[in-house]
Write an enzyme that holds these catalytic residues in place. Structure first.
Site, PDB file in Angstrom:
ATOM      1  N   SER A  17      -1.113   5.859   6.669  1.00  0.00           N
ATOM      2  CA  SER A  17       0.072   7.343   7.206  1.00  0.00           C
ATOM      3  C   SER A  17      -0.355   8.232   6.371  1.00  0.00           C
ATOM      4  O   SER A  17      -1.263   8.204   5.151  1.00  0.00           O
ATOM      5  CB  SER A  17       1.297   6.552   6.534  1.00  0.00           C
ATOM      6  OG  SER A  17       2.555   7.637   6.851  1.00  0.00           O
ATOM      7  N   ASN A  19      -1.677  11.674   4.568  1.00  0.00           N
ATOM      8  CA  ASN A  19      -2.687  12.000   3.234  1.00  0.00           C
ATOM      9  C   ASN A  19      -3.602  10.624   3.899  1.00  0.00           C
ATOM     10  O   ASN A  19      -4.835  11.275   4.098  1.00  0.00           O
ATOM     11  CB  ASN A  19      -2.418  12.376   2.170  1.00  0.00           C
ATOM     12  CG  ASN A  19      -1.744  13.625   1.837  1.00  0.00           C
ATOM     13  OD1 ASN A  19      -1.530  13.915   2.570  1.00  0.00           O
ATOM     14  ND2 ASN A  19      -0.816  14.238   0.632  1.00  0.00           N
ATOM     15  N   ASP A  38      -3.669  -1.056   3.020  1.00  0.00           N
ATOM     16  CA  ASP A  38      -2.109  -0.260   2.841  1.00  0.00           C
ATOM     17  C   ASP A  38      -1.374  -1.700   2.888  1.00  0.00           C
ATOM     18  O   ASP A  38      -1.460  -3.051   3.435  1.00  0.00           O
ATOM     19  CB  ASP A  38      -1.696   0.459   3.791  1.00  0.00           C
ATOM     20  CG  ASP A  38      -0.536   1.355   4.329  1.00  0.00           C
ATOM     21  OD1 ASP A  38      -0.608   2.710   3.744  1.00  0.00           O
ATOM     22  OD2 ASP A  38       0.707   0.933   3.908  1.00  0.00           O
ATOM     23  N   VAL A  61      -0.741  -2.483  -4.130  1.00  0.00           N
ATOM     24  CA  VAL A  61      -1.374  -1.613  -5.337  1.00  0.00           C
ATOM     25  C   VAL A  61      -0.531  -2.244  -6.279  1.00  0.00           C
ATOM     26  O   VAL A  61      -1.293  -2.400  -7.466  1.00  0.00           O
ATOM     27  CB  VAL A  61      -1.847  -0.331  -5.162  1.00  0.00           C
ATOM     28  CG1 VAL A  61      -2.498   0.465  -3.965  1.00  0.00           C
ATOM     29  CG2 VAL A  61      -0.133   0.560  -5.417  1.00  0.00           C
ATOM     30  N   ASN A  87      -4.378   6.786  -2.925  1.00  0.00           N
ATOM     31  CA  ASN A  87      -3.722   7.434  -2.571  1.00  0.00           C
ATOM     32  C   ASN A  87      -1.730   6.915  -2.680  1.00  0.00           C
ATOM     33  O   ASN A  87      -1.001   7.887  -2.352  1.00  0.00           O
ATOM     34  CB  ASN A  87      -4.378   8.121  -1.353  1.00  0.00           C
ATOM     35  CG  ASN A  87      -3.547   8.616  -0.404  1.00  0.00           C
ATOM     36  OD1 ASN A  87      -2.585   9.571  -0.726  1.00  0.00           O
ATOM     37  ND2 ASN A  87      -2.909   8.017   0.277  1.00  0.00           N
ATOM     38  N   TYR A 159       9.190  10.828 -10.662  1.00  0.00           N
ATOM     39  CA  TYR A 159       7.578  10.749  -9.954  1.00  0.00           C
ATOM     40  C   TYR A 159       6.353  12.118 -10.889  1.00  0.00           C
ATOM     41  O   TYR A 159       5.822  11.901 -10.996  1.00  0.00           O
ATOM     42  CB  TYR A 159       7.791  11.952  -8.441  1.00  0.00           C
ATOM     43  CG  TYR A 159       6.983  12.103  -7.406  1.00  0.00           C
ATOM     44  CD1 TYR A 159       6.931  11.106  -7.427  1.00  0.00           C
ATOM     45  CD2 TYR A 159       6.334  13.562  -7.412  1.00  0.00           C
ATOM     46  CE1 TYR A 159       5.463  11.278  -6.194  1.00  0.00           C
ATOM     47  CE2 TYR A 159       5.262  13.600  -6.759  1.00  0.00           C
ATOM     48  CZ  TYR A 159       5.041  12.631  -6.489  1.00  0.00           C
ATOM     49  OH  TYR A 159       3.986  13.099  -5.378  1.00  0.00           O
ATOM     50  N   ILE A 192       2.881  19.577   1.403  1.00  0.00           N
ATOM     51  CA  ILE A 192       1.996  19.176   3.012  1.00  0.00           C
ATOM     52  C   ILE A 192       2.482  18.181   3.771  1.00  0.00           C
ATOM     53  O   ILE A 192       3.988  17.389   3.552  1.00  0.00           O
ATOM     54  CB  ILE A 192       1.005  17.458   2.386  1.00  0.00           C
ATOM     55  CG1 ILE A 192      -0.047  18.059   0.890  1.00  0.00           C
ATOM     56  CG2 ILE A 192      -0.378  17.335   3.943  1.00  0.00           C
ATOM     57  CD1 ILE A 192      -0.734  19.660   1.638  1.00  0.00           C
ATOM     58  N   PRO A 195       5.274  11.834   6.751  1.00  0.00           N
ATOM     59  CA  PRO A 195       6.306  11.607   6.768  1.00  0.00           C
ATOM     60  C   PRO A 195       7.029  11.028   5.129  1.00  0.00           C
ATOM     61  O   PRO A 195       8.288  11.207   5.148  1.00  0.00           O
ATOM     62  CB  PRO A 195       5.677   9.201   6.895  1.00  0.00           C
ATOM     63  CG  PRO A 195       4.649   9.932   7.858  1.00  0.00           C
ATOM     64  CD  PRO A 195       4.035  11.039   6.974  1.00  0.00           C
TER      65      PRO A 195
HETATM   66  N1  NAD Z   1       3.062  14.827   1.032  1.00  0.00           N
HETATM   67  C1  NAD Z   1       3.157  15.348  -0.017  1.00  0.00           C
HETATM   68  O1  NAD Z   1       4.178  16.327   0.041  1.00  0.00           O
HETATM   69  C2  NAD Z   1       2.199  15.077  -1.326  1.00  0.00           C
HETATM   70  C3  NAD Z   1       2.709  16.135  -2.280  1.00  0.00           C
HETATM   71  C4  NAD Z   1       1.726  15.835  -3.343  1.00  0.00           C
HETATM   72  C5  NAD Z   1       0.902  15.156  -3.668  1.00  0.00           C
HETATM   73  N2  NAD Z   1       1.217  13.849  -2.444  1.00  0.00           N
HETATM   74  C6  NAD Z   1       0.451  12.602  -2.566  1.00  0.00           C
HETATM   75  O2  NAD Z   1      -0.302  12.324  -1.803  1.00  0.00           O
HETATM   76  C7  NAD Z   1      -0.083  10.129  -1.339  1.00  0.00           C
HETATM   77  C8  NAD Z   1       0.757  10.207  -0.576  1.00  0.00           C
HETATM   78  O3  NAD Z   1       1.386  10.517   0.102  1.00  0.00           O
HETATM   79  P1  NAD Z   1       1.979  11.078   1.363  1.00  0.00           P
HETATM   80  O4  NAD Z   1       3.049  11.920   2.102  1.00  0.00           O
HETATM   81  O5  NAD Z   1       0.529  10.307   2.813  1.00  0.00           O
HETATM   82  O6  NAD Z   1       3.186   9.557   1.816  1.00  0.00           O
HETATM   83  P2  NAD Z   1       3.462   8.509   3.381  1.00  0.00           P
HETATM   84  O7  NAD Z   1       4.674   7.694   2.599  1.00  0.00           O
HETATM   85  O8  NAD Z   1       2.938   9.699   4.244  1.00  0.00           O
HETATM   86  O9  NAD Z   1       2.023   7.361   2.988  1.00  0.00           O
HETATM   87  C9  NAD Z   1       2.255   6.741   1.954  1.00  0.00           C
HETATM   88  C10 NAD Z   1       1.582   5.350   2.423  1.00  0.00           C
HETATM   89  O10 NAD Z   1       1.051   4.272   0.986  1.00  0.00           O
HETATM   90  C11 NAD Z   1       1.553   3.036   1.795  1.00  0.00           C
HETATM   91  N3  NAD Z   1       1.945   2.565   0.665  1.00  0.00           N
HETATM   92  C12 NAD Z   1       3.291   2.463  -0.588  1.00  0.00           C
HETATM   93  N4  NAD Z   1       2.954   2.101  -1.164  1.00  0.00           N
HETATM   94  C13 NAD Z   1       2.160   1.159  -1.159  1.00  0.00           C
HETATM   95  C14 NAD Z   1       1.662   0.109  -2.484  1.00  0.00           C
HETATM   96  N5  NAD Z   1       2.640  -0.859  -3.211  1.00  0.00           N
HETATM   97  N6  NAD Z   1       0.053  -0.924  -2.201  1.00  0.00           N
HETATM   98  C15 NAD Z   1      -0.319  -0.034  -0.870  1.00  0.00           C
HETATM   99  N7  NAD Z   1       0.094   1.006  -0.094  1.00  0.00           N
HETATM  100  C16 NAD Z   1       1.386   1.288  -0.463  1.00  0.00           C
HETATM  101  C17 NAD Z   1       2.470   3.283   2.647  1.00  0.00           C
HETATM  102  O11 NAD Z   1       2.766   1.480   3.476  1.00  0.00           O
HETATM  103  C18 NAD Z   1       2.350   4.312   3.662  1.00  0.00           C
HETATM  104  O12 NAD Z   1       1.175   4.298   4.663  1.00  0.00           O
HETATM  105  C19 NAD Z   1       1.036  10.196  -2.422  1.00  0.00           C
HETATM  106  O13 NAD Z   1       0.244   9.204  -3.526  1.00  0.00           O
HETATM  107  C20 NAD Z   1       1.711  11.266  -2.794  1.00  0.00           C
HETATM  108  O14 NAD Z   1       2.699  11.072  -3.868  1.00  0.00           O
HETATM  109  C21 NAD Z   1       1.896  14.227  -1.281  1.00  0.00           C
END
Ligand code: NAD
Length: 254
Positions: A17, A19, A38, A61, A87, A159, A192, A195
């Site tokens: 999903s 990033n 994932d 993870v 990630n 967080y 970003i 979801p």
């Molecule tokens: N979206 C933003 O604005 C933003 C900003 C700064 C940092 N981030 C960081 O980017 C990263 C990804 O965020 P995103 O927005 O793509 O989130 P997202 O919720 O769209 O995707 C996260 C993915 O991680 C997987 N996941 C969650 N827990 C897990 C686990 N225990 N083991 C394996 N997989 C697991 C989920 O199934 C999902 O597919 C995160 O580390 C988040 O902190 C996001």
């Protein structure tokens, strides 16, 4: 830019999903074979089911046994790793007064302990000396490892603290890894559209506040994050370790 990762093997956690998906897709475009890891196997199958260069691995993870099994598949199929991207992450909102220890532990387990466990499991594969190139770990932190945006109406001290821990893990591992040619860097995204943030972005007042507060005047895309990760994972970054690349439209300098 293409083919910077030709003949390279990469692993990306949380690849189903947002990033993580964009990062996996970008590394594939650059020529790498990718282990997409994932919790959500159905989503992995849906996103990467047709892709010959992707290993789809269901693993958590936070769970050592599940990671051991997952990286066992990577070892069998790839034999080594050139790039790892930590990630997978979760976000929870809540005030300090009402924050339970369970929720604190949950956020730390995924965002801080997870990258430690994954990196430890991947270490042997990253240490297969390739002679001609460095190997790379990129940890996805956040601008919230550096600043606190609780004024957005979303208090999230757990967080903030978990991403701060990941930042310092990045720096410590950079020192540890240097002797064997493993570079360790962080990418710190701002807001970003994924979801993860979809709910907050439905609120126009939040969206407008973010746009006003972002010098480059738009919300970030997962591809913005992926482009930075691809650079840091490539040999173009061969003398870069222990640093953070902010991908935030200028948020943190404003
Ligand atoms: N979206 C933003 O604005 C933003 C900003 C700064 C940092 N981030 C960081 O980017 C990263 C990804 O965020 P995103 O927005 O793509 O989130 P997202 O919720 O769209 O995707 C996260 C993915 O991680 C997987 N996941 C969650 N827990 C897990 C686990 N225990 N083991 C394996 N997989 C697991 C989920 O199934 C999902 O597919 C995160 O580390 C988040 O902190 C996001």
């Amino acid at each position: 830019m293409t083919n910077r990762l030709e003949n390279r093997f990469a692993a990306v956690t949380g690849a189903a999903s947002g990033n993580g998906r964009a990062i996996a897709e970008k590394l594939l475009q650059e020529g790498a074979k990718v282990a997409a890891i994932d919790l959500n196997k159905d989503a992995l199958d849906k996103v990467f089911g047709d892709h010959d260069d992707v290993l789809r691995i269901e693993a958590n993870v936070t769970d050592e046994a599940s990671l051991h099994d997952g990286f066992g598949i990577v070892k069998r199929e790839f034999g080594r790793l050139d790039a790892l991207v930590n990630n997978a992450g979760i976000v929870k909102f809540g005030t300090f007064e009402n924050l339970s220890k369970d929720e604190w532990d949950q956020v730390f387990a995924v965002n801080s302990t997870g990258p430690f466990l994954v990196s430890r499991e991947a270490r042997e594969l990253l240490n297969v000396d390739q002679g001609d190139h460095t190997r790379s770990i990129v940890n996805i932190t956040s601008v919230e490892a550096h600043i606190v945006i609780s004024s957005s109406g979303h208090p999230q001290i757990h967080y903030n603290a978990s991403k701060g821990a990941l930042l310092q893990l990045t720096r410590a591992l950079a020192v540890e890894g240097a002797a064997t040619g493993i570079r360790v860097n962080a990418v710190a995204p701002g807001y970003i559209e994924t979801p993860f943030t979809a709910e907050a972005l439905k609120d126009d007042s939040v969206k407008n506040w973010l746009l006003e507060r972002t010098p480059l005047g738009r919300i970030g895309k997962p591809e913005d994050v992926a482009n930075g990760v691809a650079f840091l994972s490539s040999e173009e970054a061969s003398w870069i370790t222990g640093t953070t690349l902010f991908i935030d439209g200028g948020w943190t300098v404003y």
